[in-house]
Design a protein around this motif. Structure first.
Motif, PDB file in Angstrom:
ATOM      1  N   PRO A  44       0.804  -1.227   0.000  1.00 37.28           N
ATOM      2  CA  PRO A  44       0.000   0.000   0.000  1.00 37.28           C
ATOM      3  C   PRO A  44       0.834   1.272   0.000  1.00 37.28           C
ATOM      4  O   PRO A  44       0.371   2.322  -0.443  1.00 37.28           O
ATOM      5  CB  PRO A  44      -0.812  -0.123   1.294  1.00 37.28           C
ATOM      6  CG  PRO A  44       0.026  -0.981   2.185  1.00 37.28           C
ATOM      7  CD  PRO A  44       0.711  -1.960   1.279  1.00 37.28           C
ATOM      8  N   ALA A  45       2.068   1.193   0.496  1.00 39.73           N
ATOM      9  CA  ALA A  45       2.913   2.386   0.609  1.00 39.73           C
ATOM     10  C   ALA A  45       4.368   2.010   0.361  1.00 39.73           C
ATOM     11  O   ALA A  45       5.270   2.404   1.096  1.00 39.73           O
ATOM     12  CB  ALA A  45       2.747   3.036   1.974  1.00 39.73           C
ATOM     13  N   ASP A  46       4.596   1.249  -0.703  1.00 42.44           N
ATOM     14  CA  ASP A  46       5.945   0.831  -1.085  1.00 42.44           C
ATOM     15  C   ASP A  46       6.234   1.392  -2.461  1.00 42.44           C
ATOM     16  O   ASP A  46       5.325   1.807  -3.187  1.00 42.44           O
ATOM     17  CB  ASP A  46       6.036  -0.696  -1.087  1.00 42.44           C
ATOM     18  CG  ASP A  46       7.475  -1.201  -0.999  1.00 42.44           C
ATOM     19  OD1 ASP A  46       8.393  -0.353  -0.974  1.00 42.44           O
ATOM     20  OD2 ASP A  46       7.660  -2.425  -0.966  1.00 42.44           O
ATOM     21  N   SER A  81       3.925   7.224  -4.422  1.00 40.88           N
ATOM     22  CA  SER A  81       3.828   8.553  -3.816  1.00 40.88           C
ATOM     23  C   SER A  81       3.629   8.457  -2.316  1.00 40.88           C
ATOM     24  O   SER A  81       4.144   9.286  -1.547  1.00 40.88           O
ATOM     25  CB  SER A  81       2.676   9.331  -4.453  1.00 40.88           C
ATOM     26  OG  SER A  81       2.982   9.699  -5.778  1.00 40.88           O
ATOM     27  N   ARG A  82       2.894   7.446  -1.888  1.00 43.64           N
ATOM     28  CA  ARG A  82       2.684   7.254  -0.448  1.00 43.64           C
ATOM     29  C   ARG A  82       4.013   6.934   0.238  1.00 43.64           C
ATOM     30  O   ARG A  82       4.298   7.440   1.330  1.00 43.64           O
ATOM     31  CB  ARG A  82       1.661   6.117  -0.258  1.00 43.64           C
ATOM     32  CG  ARG A  82       0.776   6.254   0.955  1.00 43.64           C
ATOM     33  CD  ARG A  82      -0.408   5.294   0.884  1.00 43.64           C
ATOM     34  NE  ARG A  82      -1.438   5.809  -0.016  1.00 43.64           N
ATOM     35  CZ  ARG A  82      -1.727   5.284  -1.202  1.00 43.64           C
ATOM     36  NH1 ARG A  82      -1.106   4.200  -1.643  1.00 43.64           N
ATOM     37  NH2 ARG A  82      -2.657   5.830  -1.948  1.00 43.64           N
ATOM     38  N   TRP A  83       4.824   6.109  -0.399  1.00 38.38           N
ATOM     39  CA  TRP A  83       6.159   5.788   0.133  1.00 38.38           C
ATOM     40  C   TRP A  83       6.998   7.066   0.207  1.00 38.38           C
ATOM     41  O   TRP A  83       7.686   7.316   1.209  1.00 38.38           O
ATOM     42  CB  TRP A  83       6.827   4.752  -0.757  1.00 38.38           C
ATOM     43  CG  TRP A  83       8.192   4.335  -0.316  1.00 38.38           C
ATOM     44  CD1 TRP A  83       8.520   3.276   0.486  1.00 38.38           C
ATOM     45  CD2 TRP A  83       9.442   4.955  -0.675  1.00 38.38           C
ATOM     46  NE1 TRP A  83       9.887   3.203   0.657  1.00 38.38           N
ATOM     47  CE2 TRP A  83      10.478   4.219  -0.040  1.00 38.38           C
ATOM     48  CE3 TRP A  83       9.783   6.048  -1.460  1.00 38.38           C
ATOM     49  CZ2 TRP A  83      11.828   4.555  -0.179  1.00 38.38           C
ATOM     50  CZ3 TRP A  83      11.128   6.391  -1.595  1.00 38.38           C
ATOM     51  CH2 TRP A  83      12.124   5.650  -0.951  1.00 38.38           C
ATOM     52  N   ALA A  86       6.093   9.286   3.095  1.00 38.94           N
ATOM     53  CA  ALA A  86       6.590   8.756   4.369  1.00 38.94           C
ATOM     54  C   ALA A  86       8.103   8.903   4.495  1.00 38.94           C
ATOM     55  O   ALA A  86       8.653   8.713   5.587  1.00 38.94           O
ATOM     56  CB  ALA A  86       6.204   7.284   4.499  1.00 38.94           C
ATOM     57  N   HIS A  87       8.785   9.231   3.378  1.00 37.37           N
ATOM     58  CA  HIS A  87      10.242   9.391   3.391  1.00 37.37           C
ATOM     59  C   HIS A  87      10.669  10.846   3.205  1.00 37.37           C
ATOM     60  O   HIS A  87      11.783  11.113   2.763  1.00 37.37           O
ATOM     61  CB  HIS A  87      10.874   8.504   2.304  1.00 37.37           C
ATOM     62  CG  HIS A  87      10.914   7.054   2.682  1.00 37.37           C
ATOM     63  ND1 HIS A  87       9.800   6.253   2.682  1.00 37.37           N
ATOM     64  CD2 HIS A  87      11.957   6.263   3.090  1.00 37.37           C
ATOM     65  CE1 HIS A  87      10.129   5.033   3.066  1.00 37.37           C
ATOM     66  NE2 HIS A  87      11.415   5.010   3.330  1.00 37.37           N
ATOM     67  N   GLY A 112      -2.349   4.647   6.582  1.00 34.00           N
ATOM     68  CA  GLY A 112      -2.208   5.766   7.497  1.00 34.00           C
ATOM     69  C   GLY A 112      -1.357   6.885   6.943  1.00 34.00           C
ATOM     70  O   GLY A 112      -0.806   7.694   7.688  1.00 34.00           O
ATOM     71  N   VAL A 113      -1.245   6.946   5.626  1.00 37.37           N
ATOM     72  CA  VAL A 113      -0.466   7.992   4.951  1.00 37.37           C
ATOM     73  C   VAL A 113      -1.331   8.546   3.828  1.00 37.37           C
ATOM     74  O   VAL A 113      -1.710   7.815   2.915  1.00 37.37           O
ATOM     75  CB  VAL A 113       0.849   7.446   4.352  1.00 37.37           C
ATOM     76  CG1 VAL A 113       1.610   8.572   3.655  1.00 37.37           C
ATOM     77  CG2 VAL A 113       1.713   6.803   5.423  1.00 37.37           C
ATOM     78  N   ARG A 114      -1.663   9.826   3.896  1.00 39.14           N
ATOM     79  CA  ARG A 114      -2.485  10.432   2.852  1.00 39.14           C
ATOM     80  C   ARG A 114      -1.594  11.138   1.840  1.00 39.14           C
ATOM     81  O   ARG A 114      -0.744  11.953   2.204  1.00 39.14           O
ATOM     82  CB  ARG A 114      -3.482  11.429   3.446  1.00 39.14           C
ATOM     83  CG  ARG A 114      -4.401  12.036   2.395  1.00 39.14           C
ATOM     84  CD  ARG A 114      -5.332  13.082   2.981  1.00 39.14           C
ATOM     85  NE  ARG A 114      -6.153  13.690   1.950  1.00 39.14           N
ATOM     86  CZ  ARG A 114      -5.748  14.688   1.153  1.00 39.14           C
ATOM     87  NH1 ARG A 114      -4.519  15.177   1.293  1.00 39.14           N
ATOM     88  NH2 ARG A 114      -6.551  15.182   0.233  1.00 39.14           N
TER      89      ARG A 114
END
Length: 268
Positions: A44-46, A81-83, A86-87, A112-114
């Protein structure tokens, strides 16, 4: 929206306008199925560049993204983009498909990342000139339009001087082989130089899906034609122990034929 019944699937010429607009409807209809099949692998966030499983965590093709304005075109559900968000990047995801962007909102909640998301055609981005430090796409936009040069021109336009443009596509050599990950897919059946698109048409004869082949030389010409400087071409090898098949990709063909080409360029 349900996928249309197909009356034709194969290689044939199509009017550019039909081929260019088919992607929106196809991805709207197939977003859920695509994510059911590939969502676990993508995460989901990679940030996965390709079916070989190359991750940006290892490749660092975008460079240092902390504090950078980063635009993803053809983002699908926005996993990359989610990854990035978070970075430490200020990431924005765009995609032509409302269905994929809706799926992205579900992943926002799950991860948990918009990530800010905008529905937009990569050939006409709704951003001002020189708005971003990095623009990229991982198998988005470029294969699905007949006029990919416009995608490169838009990437160049919204990049700041020195900004980086990175895009991953199916390796052009793959178009010479059938879409079969087994040993049967190791025999060339089409000319590498035949640029006739792959097309699926519905019962009414309307183009439901179109994907366009470009040679390595075509991709280079599009990059240079947009006023960008080509920096590198990455051809990820198929890693040992990676047994997943994805369409025509798999360990049998991956051991012998490259499946992905990733181009990095910058705006001078």
């Amino acid at each position: 929206m349900s996928p249309p019944r197909l009356s034709f699937a194969g290689f044939r010429a199509v009017p550019p306008a039909q081929g260019g607009r088919a992607g929106r409807g196809w991805w709207d209809a197939n977003a859920a199925e695509y994510l059911d099949e590939h969502g676990e692998f993508l995460g989901p966030a990679d940030f996965c560049w390709c079916p070989e499983g190359l991750r940006e965590d290892d490749a660092h093709l975008l460079g240092d993204v902390v504090g950078r304005d980063v635009l993803e075109v053809g983002a699908g559900a926005g996993q990359c983009s989610r990854w990035l968000g978070a970075h430490g990047a200020r990431a924005v995801a765009t995609d032509v498909s409302a269905g994929m962007l809706r799926a992205g909102r579900e992943l926002d909640r799950a991860a948990g990342v918009r990530v800010p998301a905008v529905q937009a055609d990569a050939r006409a981005l709704p951003f001002a000139d020189a708005s971003f430090d990095v623009v990229f796409t991982a198998f988005g936009a470029i294969p699905f339009v007949p006029d990919a040069a416009r995608v490169h021109a838009e990437a160049a336009r919204v990049l700041r001087p020195g900004g980086r443009w990175v895009f991953a596509v199916t390796h052009p050599i793959r178009w010479a082989f059938p879409d079969d990950p087994s040993a049967r897919g190791l025999t060339v059946t089409r000319s590498y130089f035949d640029r006739t698109p792959y097309v699926e048409a519905d019962d009414a004869g309307q183009v439901a899906y179109a994907e366009y082949h470009r040679t390595l030389g075509d991709h280079v010409a599009d990059v240079v034609g947009a006023g960008l400087v080509l920096d590198s071409l990455v051809e990820p090898p198929w890693p040992a122990g990676h047994d997943r098949t994805w369409g025509g990709w798999g360990p049998v063909r991956g051991a012998k034929v490259p499946g992905t080409a990733i181009f990095t360029a910058h705006r001078p």
